[in-house]
Design an enzyme around this catalytic site. Structure first.
Site, mmCIF file in Angstrom:
data_model
loop_
_atom_site.group_PDB
_atom_site.id
_atom_site.type_symbol
_atom_site.label_atom_id
_atom_site.label_comp_id
_atom_site.label_asym_id
_atom_site.label_seq_id
_atom_site.Cartn_x
_atom_site.Cartn_y
_atom_site.Cartn_z
ATOM 1 N N ASN A 35 25.505 45.365 51.745
ATOM 2 C CA ASN A 35 25.559 43.945 52.147
ATOM 3 C C ASN A 35 25.453 43.821 53.669
ATOM 4 O O ASN A 35 24.750 42.949 54.186
ATOM 5 C CB ASN A 35 26.886 43.302 51.740
ATOM 6 C CG ASN A 35 27.033 43.122 50.239
ATOM 7 O OD1 ASN A 35 26.077 43.232 49.501
ATOM 8 N ND2 ASN A 35 28.255 42.834 49.805
ATOM 9 N N TYR B 196 35.246 47.877 37.369
ATOM 10 C CA TYR B 196 34.310 48.903 37.843
ATOM 11 C C TYR B 196 34.010 49.943 36.771
ATOM 12 O O TYR B 196 34.909 50.353 36.031
ATOM 13 C CB TYR B 196 34.926 49.689 39.005
ATOM 14 C CG TYR B 196 35.159 48.943 40.282
ATOM 15 C CD1 TYR B 196 34.162 48.199 40.885
ATOM 16 C CD2 TYR B 196 36.392 49.052 40.929
ATOM 17 C CE1 TYR B 196 34.394 47.561 42.092
ATOM 18 C CE2 TYR B 196 36.627 48.413 42.143
ATOM 19 C CZ TYR B 196 35.629 47.666 42.721
ATOM 20 O OH TYR B 196 35.856 47.038 43.905
ATOM 21 N N ARG C 67 32.525 53.147 37.814
ATOM 22 C CA ARG C 67 31.966 53.907 38.933
ATOM 23 C C ARG C 67 32.568 55.302 39.034
ATOM 24 O O ARG C 67 32.142 56.082 39.875
ATOM 25 C CB ARG C 67 32.177 53.120 40.233
ATOM 26 C CG ARG C 67 33.624 53.018 40.665
ATOM 27 C CD ARG C 67 33.879 51.964 41.735
ATOM 28 N NE ARG C 67 33.021 52.069 42.899
ATOM 29 C CZ ARG C 67 33.127 51.276 43.970
ATOM 30 N NH1 ARG C 67 34.070 50.339 44.025
ATOM 31 N NH2 ARG C 67 32.316 51.407 44.977
ATOM 32 N N LYS D 42 40.129 39.323 60.853
ATOM 33 C CA LYS D 42 39.555 38.180 60.128
ATOM 34 C C LYS D 42 40.669 37.260 59.651
ATOM 35 O O LYS D 42 41.594 37.697 58.967
ATOM 36 C CB LYS D 42 38.742 38.682 58.932
ATOM 37 C CG LYS D 42 37.465 39.400 59.366
ATOM 38 C CD LYS D 42 36.785 40.081 58.206
ATOM 39 C CE LYS D 42 37.330 41.485 58.003
ATOM 40 N NZ LYS D 42 36.577 42.255 57.004
ATOM 41 N N GLY E 17 39.250 31.496 61.436
ATOM 42 C CA GLY E 17 38.344 32.204 62.334
ATOM 43 C C GLY E 17 38.700 33.670 62.485
ATOM 44 O O GLY E 17 38.880 34.376 61.496
ATOM 45 N N ALA F 27 32.004 37.598 52.133
ATOM 46 C CA ALA F 27 32.211 36.957 53.437
ATOM 47 C C ALA F 27 32.548 37.994 54.512
ATOM 48 O O ALA F 27 32.037 37.928 55.634
ATOM 49 C CB ALA F 27 33.324 35.925 53.352
ATOM 50 N N ASP G 135 31.659 41.075 54.601
ATOM 51 C CA ASP G 135 30.469 41.867 54.938
ATOM 52 C C ASP G 135 29.545 41.067 55.848
ATOM 53 O O ASP G 135 28.956 41.600 56.791
ATOM 54 C CB ASP G 135 29.731 42.294 53.665
ATOM 55 C CG ASP G 135 30.639 43.060 52.714
ATOM 56 O OD1 ASP G 135 31.544 43.760 53.200
ATOM 57 O OD2 ASP G 135 30.444 42.942 51.490
HETATM 58 O O1 KDG Z 1 32.486 43.305 49.810
HETATM 59 C C1 KDG Z 1 31.899 42.942 48.575
HETATM 60 C C2 KDG Z 1 31.927 44.155 47.730
HETATM 61 O O2 KDG Z 1 33.252 44.422 47.445
HETATM 62 C C3 KDG Z 1 31.323 44.120 46.411
HETATM 63 O O3 KDG Z 1 29.987 43.738 46.499
HETATM 64 C C4 KDG Z 1 31.413 45.413 45.666
HETATM 65 O O4 KDG Z 1 31.354 47.180 47.245
HETATM 66 C C5 KDG Z 1 31.927 46.630 46.361
HETATM 67 C C6 KDG Z 1 33.200 47.169 45.909
HETATM 68 O O5 KDG Z 1 33.320 48.375 45.919
HETATM 69 O O6 KDG Z 1 34.100 46.425 45.557
#
Ligand code: KDG
Length: 316
Positions: A38, A104, A106, A225, A230, A256, A258
């Site tokens: 991203n 996930y 993964r 952040k 802001g 946001a 990213d």
């Molecule tokens: O920052 C957004 C990401 O969290 C999302 O796109 C997926 O990279 C990711 C994650 O591991 O959660």
């Protein structure tokens, strides 16, 4: 050469078309999800040369992920297709009451098999920044070794390291996060934490204390952040809050952070001081919340200028 190199896992992201518990959702839109890609895509939209390095499964999903990122103008030449492991997958959930969860698939993915050799010095040569997040070291021991090795090598190579803690509570425990992420943040040049991340990693949600703590540990620029308030910038003799660019409503907050990182690095690459870079970060972060999907809202330079002009700020 790329100005920014990012390294991390990108998965196929199944985005629900309906609101409600995932169990009952039957249609999804297929996208990609990965914090580091991203950021690379956000930078490419703003006309910076960005590269993303990873491993993907040697499967249709891997090719879809690589082609999507490459199609967004990011250099994917160092991506490797691993024949022995699949591309990661994630599902988002949408709740009428606010933010839903993510699920996930993964564990054991191709990207979880990344190791130091996947990012040779040649892939970093000439870059101004390497951008890492706290997701990668949570994926496996070899991914953790990769991150540690990268920050060490970047110091030798003169590449600045930008680090977003990006805590993922479903991947590891808070004590593991602290043990692994604090040393990485300390070795980074730019640290981009959220308030909640300050709380978990440092035990405070006071922006000034978060910034001071990371700086005392070794980071030179800390940008905290603050969401709709802001950002708090501590760097080069400044320590101040930079107000947000307001948006009427948030459609999807994911992505946001990213966008914020891409905006900040973009400002710094253009030679802007930290406070001005944080203004750009706030604007790109705000635009990223205006659409579902992590990357669809990331602006081009013209879109960013138009958004800032509407807000009554100077454009260039
Ligand atoms: O920052 C957004 C990401 O969290 C999302 O796109 C997926 O990279 C990711 C994650 O591991 O959660």
């Amino acid at each position: 050469d790329p100005a920014v190199v990012t390294v991390g896992e990108t998965m196929v992201l199944m985005n629900p078309k309906e609101t409600g518990p995932l169990q009952y959702v039957s249609s999804f839109g297929k996208r990609i999800g990965g914090a580091e890609s991203n950021v690379a895509i956000g930078l490419a939209r703003l006309d910076h040369a960005a590269a993303w390095v990873s491993r993907l499964g040697d499967d249709p999903h891997g090719r879809y992920v690589r082609d999507t990122i490459r199609g967004a103008g990011v250099d994917t030449r160092s991506v490797r297709f691993d024949p022995d492991a699949p591309t990661g997958l994630m599902f988002k959930e949408r709740r009428a009451t606010g933010e839903g969860g993510v699920l996930y698939y993964r564990h054991g993915s191709a990207a979880s098999r990344l190791e130091p050799g996947d990012v040779p010095d040649e892939a970093l040569a000439g870059a101004s920044y390497l951008h890492l997040t706290g997701i990668t070291p949570a994926l496996s021991d070899t991914c953790r070794d990769l991150c540690t090795d990268l920050v060490e090598r970047c110091t030798d190579l003169g590449v600045r390291v930008s680090f977003d803690p990006n805590l993922r509570f479903s991947l590891w425990s808070e004590s593991e996060m602290r043990e692994t992420l604090l040393p990485l943040a300390a070795a980074a040049d730019v640290v981009l934490p959220g308030l909640d991340e300050g709380e978990v990693l440092l035990g405070t949600d006071d922006p000034r204390e978060i910034a001071d703590e990371f700086r005392e540990r070794g980071a030179s620029e800390v940008v905290v952040k603050l969401g709709e308030d802001g950002a708090f910038v501590a760097a080069e003799g400044v320590a101040e809050r930079v107000p947000a660019v307001s948006v009427e409503r948030v459609v999807d907050p994911i992505g946001a952070g990213d966008g914020f990182a891409a905006g900040y690095l973009s400002g710094r690459l253009d030679g802007r001081p930290p406070v001005e870079a944080a203004e750009r970060a706030n604007a790109v972060g705000a635009l990223a919340t205006q659409v579902t999907g992590d990357i669809e809202g990331l602006p081009t330079r013209d879109e960013l200028a138009a958004f800032l002009a509407d807000d009554g700020r100077d454009v260039d």
